[in-house]
Write a protein that holds these residues in place. Sequence first.
Motif, short mmCIF file in Angstrom:
data_model
loop_
_atom_site.label_atom_id
_atom_site.label_comp_id
_atom_site.label_asym_id
_atom_site.label_seq_id
_atom_site.Cartn_x
_atom_site.Cartn_y
_atom_site.Cartn_z
N ARG A 90 0.81 -1.22 0.00
CA ARG A 90 0.00 0.00 0.00
C ARG A 90 0.85 1.27 0.00
O ARG A 90 0.53 2.23 -0.71
CB ARG A 90 -0.92 -0.02 1.24
N ARG A 94 2.36 0.57 -4.45
CA ARG A 94 1.23 1.09 -5.21
C ARG A 94 1.49 2.47 -5.79
O ARG A 94 1.16 2.73 -6.96
CB ARG A 94 -0.05 1.09 -4.36
N PRO A 95 2.09 3.41 -5.03
CA PRO A 95 2.33 4.74 -5.62
C PRO A 95 3.29 4.72 -6.81
O PRO A 95 3.29 5.66 -7.61
CB PRO A 95 2.94 5.53 -4.45
N SER A 99 5.09 4.09 -12.51
CA SER A 99 6.38 4.73 -12.74
C SER A 99 7.24 3.87 -13.66
O SER A 99 6.81 2.81 -14.14
CB SER A 99 7.07 4.95 -11.39
N ASP A 194 -6.92 -2.69 -7.67
CA ASP A 194 -6.10 -2.44 -6.48
C ASP A 194 -6.33 -3.51 -5.42
O ASP A 194 -5.38 -4.00 -4.81
CB ASP A 194 -6.42 -1.05 -5.90
#
Length: 300
Positions: A90, A94-95, A99, A194
Motif C-alpha cells: 500500500r 502502489r504509488p 512509474s 487495487d
Amino acid sequence: MDYFIQQLLNGLTLGSIYGLIAIGYTMVYGIIGMINFAHGDVFMLGGFAALITYLVLVSLFAGLPVAVLLLVMLIVAMLMTSLWNWVIERIAYRPLRGSFRLAPLITAIGMSIVLSNFIQVAQGPRNKPIPTLVGDVYNLGGVSISLKQIIIFIVTIVLLAAFWYLVNKTALGRAQRATEQDRRMAALLGINVDRTISVTFIMGAALAAVAGTMYLMYYGVANFTDGFVPGVKAFTAAVLGGIGSLPGAVLGGLMIGLIESFWSGNFPIAYKDVATYGILAYVLIFKPTGILGRPEVEKV
C-alpha cells in the motif's frame, strides 16, 4: 541406494520450503510484473512471528500439545506477515505502479533492507533457537525420515493444490488472471484491480509465513539474515520453474533443493551454490522461459 534415497528426502524437504516461498514471487510477478525482493524478508518475519508466538504460548500455557502449538504459530505468522505485506504494497509499491520499471525494483530492495534491519534492532543479531518441536524419526530399512519432513511434504502438497484451485476455479482467481493480462481492461469490466493486487500480496505473504514456520520447525533457529539466502534461492526457483507458473515455482524449488542436497552429499559443500546457479544459467540459455513458463507475447 539407501544413501541416494536419504539425500532425495532431504532435498525434497528443503525444496518444498523454497517452493512455498517461490509461489509468492511468481504470483506477484504474474499479476503486476514486479519482482518483490522484500519477499524473502517477509519469509524471515514469518519465522520470527512463529518464534515469538511459541515463546508466549509456552510461557502462558505450559503443556500445550505440539499440534496446537504449530497451528497457532502458523495462524499468527500468516496474519502478521499478511498485514506487513499489505502495508508494504500500500505505501511502497502502489504509488510507483505507473512509474518507470526500475522504481518498484529499487523500492523492493529498500524494503528488504528496512525489514532486515528492523528485526536486527528489535530482536538482536544473534541466533534465536527453540527446542525441538517434532523429534520423531522413523527408520524404513536404511532410510530415516522424520515427522517434521512428513509435515513439510503434506503442507506443501495441500497448499499447492489449494492455491491452484483458488487461481483457476474461483472468482478471485479469474480476477487475478484478468489483471495479469490487462489491468486497464480488467478495471473497465468492473474488477477492483487495487484490491486484487493487495489480495495477491497477502496470499504470497501467507505462504511465506508457512514456509518461515516450517523452516523454524525444521532447523530450530531463527536469525535476521534468514531472509536473504532462502529468498534468493526461492527467486531462482521461480525463474527456473517458469516465473508466473505456480506448479513451476514448486518444481523449481524442488529442483534447487535436490541439487543442493546431492551436491552437498557428494562434492565440496562450499560450491553447492555455484552448482545451483550454474544449472539455472544453463536452463535459461536453452529455455529462457524456464521449465513450465510460457513465452511472453509483446502487445503492439
